[in-house]
Motif scaffolding. Structure first.
Motif, short mmCIF file in Angstrom:
data_model
loop_
_atom_site.label_atom_id
_atom_site.label_comp_id
_atom_site.label_asym_id
_atom_site.label_seq_id
_atom_site.Cartn_x
_atom_site.Cartn_y
_atom_site.Cartn_z
N PRO A 443 -2.81 33.85 -30.45
CA PRO A 443 -1.92 33.77 -31.63
C PRO A 443 -0.49 33.45 -31.22
O PRO A 443 -0.04 33.86 -30.15
CB PRO A 443 -2.04 35.17 -32.26
CG PRO A 443 -3.36 35.69 -31.78
CD PRO A 443 -3.56 35.13 -30.41
N PHE A 444 0.19 32.73 -32.06
CA PHE A 444 1.55 32.30 -31.72
C PHE A 444 2.47 33.48 -31.44
O PHE A 444 3.31 33.43 -30.54
CB PHE A 444 2.12 31.44 -32.85
CG PHE A 444 3.56 31.07 -32.62
CD1 PHE A 444 3.92 30.15 -31.64
CD2 PHE A 444 4.58 31.67 -33.38
CE1 PHE A 444 5.25 29.82 -31.43
CE2 PHE A 444 5.91 31.34 -33.16
CZ PHE A 444 6.25 30.41 -32.19
N GLU A 445 2.31 34.57 -32.21
CA GLU A 445 3.18 35.72 -32.00
C GLU A 445 3.00 36.29 -30.60
O GLU A 445 3.98 36.65 -29.93
CB GLU A 445 2.89 36.81 -33.05
CG GLU A 445 3.28 36.44 -34.47
CD GLU A 445 2.32 35.46 -35.11
OE1 GLU A 445 1.23 35.23 -34.52
OE2 GLU A 445 2.64 34.92 -36.18
N ASP A 446 1.75 36.35 -30.14
CA ASP A 446 1.50 36.86 -28.78
C ASP A 446 2.01 35.89 -27.72
O ASP A 446 2.59 36.29 -26.70
CB ASP A 446 0.01 37.11 -28.59
CG ASP A 446 -0.53 38.19 -29.52
OD1 ASP A 446 0.29 39.00 -30.00
OD2 ASP A 446 -1.74 38.21 -29.77
N CYS A 447 1.79 34.59 -27.96
CA CYS A 447 2.27 33.57 -27.03
C CYS A 447 3.80 33.62 -26.96
O CYS A 447 4.38 33.50 -25.87
CB CYS A 447 1.80 32.19 -27.47
SG CYS A 447 2.47 30.83 -26.49
N LEU A 448 4.43 33.81 -28.10
CA LEU A 448 5.89 33.87 -28.14
C LEU A 448 6.42 35.05 -27.33
O LEU A 448 7.41 34.92 -26.60
CB LEU A 448 6.36 33.96 -29.59
CG LEU A 448 7.87 33.98 -29.81
CD1 LEU A 448 8.50 32.70 -29.28
CD2 LEU A 448 8.18 34.15 -31.30
N CYS A 449 5.77 36.19 -27.45
CA CYS A 449 6.19 37.36 -26.68
C CYS A 449 6.09 37.08 -25.18
O CYS A 449 6.98 37.46 -24.40
CB CYS A 449 5.35 38.57 -27.05
SG CYS A 449 5.66 39.20 -28.71
N GLN A 450 5.00 36.41 -24.78
CA GLN A 450 4.84 36.08 -23.37
C GLN A 450 5.95 35.14 -22.88
O GLN A 450 6.52 35.34 -21.80
CB GLN A 450 3.48 35.43 -23.13
CG GLN A 450 2.30 36.38 -23.28
CD GLN A 450 0.99 35.70 -22.93
OE1 GLN A 450 0.95 34.52 -22.59
NE2 GLN A 450 -0.11 36.44 -23.04
N MET A 451 6.26 34.13 -23.67
CA MET A 451 7.27 33.16 -23.26
C MET A 451 8.67 33.77 -23.22
O MET A 451 9.47 33.46 -22.35
CB MET A 451 7.25 31.96 -24.21
CG MET A 451 5.97 31.13 -24.13
SD MET A 451 5.68 30.43 -22.48
CE MET A 451 4.38 31.54 -21.85
N LEU A 452 8.97 34.64 -24.17
CA LEU A 452 10.27 35.31 -24.16
C LEU A 452 10.41 36.23 -22.96
O LEU A 452 11.48 36.35 -22.36
CB LEU A 452 10.50 36.07 -25.46
CG LEU A 452 10.66 35.22 -26.73
CD1 LEU A 452 10.80 36.11 -27.96
CD2 LEU A 452 11.86 34.29 -26.60
N ASP A 453 9.31 36.91 -22.60
CA ASP A 453 9.33 37.73 -21.40
C ASP A 453 9.45 36.88 -20.15
O ASP A 453 10.05 37.30 -19.14
CB ASP A 453 8.05 38.57 -21.32
CG ASP A 453 8.00 39.66 -22.39
OD1 ASP A 453 9.08 39.99 -22.92
OD2 ASP A 453 6.90 40.15 -22.70
N LEU A 454 8.89 35.68 -20.22
CA LEU A 454 8.95 34.77 -19.08
C LEU A 454 10.36 34.23 -18.86
O LEU A 454 10.89 34.25 -17.74
CB LEU A 454 7.97 33.60 -19.29
CG LEU A 454 7.84 32.59 -18.15
CD1 LEU A 454 6.97 33.17 -17.04
CD2 LEU A 454 7.23 31.29 -18.66
N VAL A 455 10.98 33.78 -19.94
CA VAL A 455 12.30 33.13 -19.84
C VAL A 455 13.44 34.14 -19.82
O VAL A 455 14.44 33.94 -19.14
CB VAL A 455 12.48 32.12 -21.00
CG1 VAL A 455 13.85 31.48 -20.95
CG2 VAL A 455 11.39 31.05 -20.94
N LYS A 456 13.29 35.21 -20.60
CA LYS A 456 14.34 36.22 -20.73
C LYS A 456 15.66 35.59 -21.18
O LYS A 456 16.66 35.58 -20.45
CB LYS A 456 14.55 36.99 -19.42
CG LYS A 456 13.35 37.82 -18.99
CD LYS A 456 13.63 38.56 -17.70
CE LYS A 456 12.50 39.48 -17.32
NZ LYS A 456 11.21 38.76 -17.12
#
Length: 581
Positions: A443-456
């Motif tokens: 889901p996009f919400e889960d993918c978004l959380c991963q990417m935000l944690d990745l980029v910070k």
């Protein structure tokens, strides 16, 4: 709301105007002179606040006077200190603190005199000659001049070289010796020849060359400025793409590692185009299409030009001049260019790497956001030069230019920030592709959380280019949103391998060099297999091969018509026995 202690710009101008009027009054100037005399004589001056009963005295000795004068020259408030206190720790109290003021017989008058003294310093000190001479020159757009450079000695060496030529005239074949006498890299010989007028007359006289080079040495003081001066058009202080053509044509004509290209002159321009695009990809960090002296100094281009003279194998110069890299890029373009007009459209580019790049990203590339040719958007066609940028950026998303390339594509509204809406726009197509592959998408919400944690990102919910450049895993971020094949590859990899890559960052070859080496081996192996098949079965060339042969007027041309420097391969290295039994 601004602090009450800070004057607004318009109000401050009015206050300064009134203060200067007061300062120009003869009575004020006379008063200032009296108090300056008191300070110089070291007399005691009482300091007291307007309401306080306690008083204390400070002695202004000669040392304090020196410190005061130094601070006034720096346009800072003059310090009033006691003999036992260092000048840097005792400063004139501001109105916002204890409210102490310098007073004499009349406290109000002395308060004005101190302020007047500061204002007088501010208006008179900047024009002091000694102060301006103490600031050394720090900006050298044409390079820092060399103190020990003897121009006459260099000119005499050049004249000695010219004396060896008939009538003291140098042809293009002689310019190698002249370039070395000028203490320049060997492959500067054609730019030197052309700037002295040799391209018009076919030769260069000693007088014209010496006059040209003397002027160059007097105005240009480092390699970057000299190179720009030699190649740039008259009146320009930057290099455009076509300025590199004579220089690179000489490399093709005279470098030992490119001797095999002499039998295929049609590919000179395509190799040169590839090298020019790689130069601008790595050097022109401003994306202006104009390389400046400053950008050349910050790059390693001059080091690579110098290595051309020392390195016989151009494939070792992987950043700009590698023929193997050109071979890979052009073969990839040829596969997509079905009508072979050296242009590809969206349908052609979608087929790259088995449709790994999303359709939405392809549309963004053809929108003109990362291409220089305006016809890309108007006619919907991508040139070979623009394809070079695309392929290098696609295969190596760790370089600054690549990050800027894909960031521009994903920034739909051009506001310099990747919003959640823009990320969702590109992720939708990724989900559709995953579903067609019978893979349940995240889901996009889960993918978004991963990417935000990745980029910070520094600002929550907004990803900037600065955030991505700071993040060492930005290639994973981009692949997640528009490259399905690499996205799945990242998902299936061992997380610890990513950590190991981060630890080894900068120690291994780049992703582009790895890709080019692997693809080159594959292409050469396929070429060898095709040649072997034609020899065994005496089959005619494929339609592509027939077109290649007719274009070059050659028979048995190498894979995709391109001359290969490594065509003599041992087929035993490749296991094709099962295919030809």
């Amino acid at each position: 709301m601004p602090s009450p202690q800070v004057l607004q710009p318009v109000l401050k101008m009015k206050v300064d105007e009134l203060f200067l009027n007061w300062l120009s009054d003869p009575a004020t100037q006379s008063l200032l002179k009296d108090y300056l005399d008191l300070i110089k004589s070291g007399q005691h001056i009482d300091l007291s606040s307007g309401d306080a009963k306690e008083k204390r005295s400070l002695t202004f000795n000669e040392n304090n006077n020196v410190a005061s004068q130094r601070n006034m020259a720096e346009k800072k408030p003059a310090p009033f200190s006691t003999p036992s206190s260092p000048p840097s720790t005792s400063t004139l109290p501001s109105g916002s603190s204890s409210g102490t003021r310098v007073t004499g017989p009349n406290g109000r008058i002395l308060r004005r005199s101190v302020s007047a003294k500061k204002a007088q310093v501010r208006t008179e000190e900047p024009v002091t000659t000694a102060l301006s001479e103490s600031i050394p020159k720090f900006y050298f757009p044409q390079g820092r001049p060399q103190a020990n450079l003897n121009i006459d000695s260099l000119i005499s060496k050049i004249e000695k070289i010219f004396s060896q030529f008939p009538n003291e005239r140098a042809t293009i074949e002689d310019m190698g010796q002249v370039a070395k006498a000028c203490e320049c890299p060997l492959y500067w010989k054609v730019p030197l020849f052309c700037l002295a007028g040799g391209d018009r007359t076919g030769f260069v006289s000693v007088h014209k060359f010496v006059a040209m080079w003397r002027k160059t040495l007097q105005t240009c003081h480092d390699d970057a400025s000299k190179f720009v001066h030699l190649l740039a058009k008259p009146g320009c202080n930057y290099l455009e793409q076509d300025d590199f053509i004579p220089f690179l044509q000489d490399v093709v004509n005279s470098h030992a590692g490119l001797a095999f290209l002499k039998e295929a002159p049609d590919f000179h321009s395509r190799y040169i185009t590839t090298v020019i695009q790689r130069i601008f990809y790595n050097v022109n960090r401003s994306w202006t299409g104009k390389i400046t002296c400053s950008e050349l100094r910050k790059s390693n281009f001059h080091q690579n030009v110098a290595l051309l003279e020392q390195e016989e194998d151009v494939n070792q110069l992987t950043e700009f001049f590698s023929y193997e890299h050109f071979y890979v890029i052009y073969c990839k373009f040829w596969e997509l260019d079905t009508d072979h007009d050296l242009y590809i459209d969206q349908k052609d580019l979608v087929r790259h790497n088995d449709q790994a790049v999303s359709q939405k990203m392809i549309e963004r590339i053809f929108s003109g956001t990362v291409t220089r040719d305006r016809r890309v958007y108007k006619e919907g066609r991508l040139s070979y030069a623009d394809f070079v940028w695309f392929l290098i950026s696609e295969e190596d998303k760790k370089t600054d230019t690549s990050l800027e390339y894909w960031f521009r594509c994903m920034d739909l509204d051009g506001d310099g920030v990747l919003s959640m809406y823009e990320l969702e726009y590109f992720y939708e197509e990724q989900c559709q592709k995953l579903e067609t592959m019978a893979i349940e998408p995240l889901p996009f919400e889960d993918c978004l959380c991963q990417m935000l944690d990745l980029v910070k990102p520094e600002v929550e919910g907004k990803i900037t280019l600065r955030d991505l450049k700071r993040c060492k895993l930005s290639h994973i971020f981009f692949d997640t949103f528009f490259n399905i094949e690499k996205y799945l590859d990242h998902e299936q990899r061992d997380p610890f391998s990513v950590i190991r890559e981060l630890e080894q960052d900068g120690q291994e070859v780049s992703d582009w060099e790895k890709y080019a080496a692997e693809e080159y081996d594959i292409l050469v192996a396929e070429e060898a297999a095709n040649d072997h098949c034609n020899d065994v079965y005496d089959n005619p060339l494929s339609p592509l091969g027939q077109h290649i042969s007719s274009e070059l007027g050659l028979t048995k041309r190498h894979f995709f018509e391109i001359p290969s420097p490594h065509c003599n391969l041992d087929l035993d290295e490749y296991e094709y026995e099962d295919d030809y039994e």
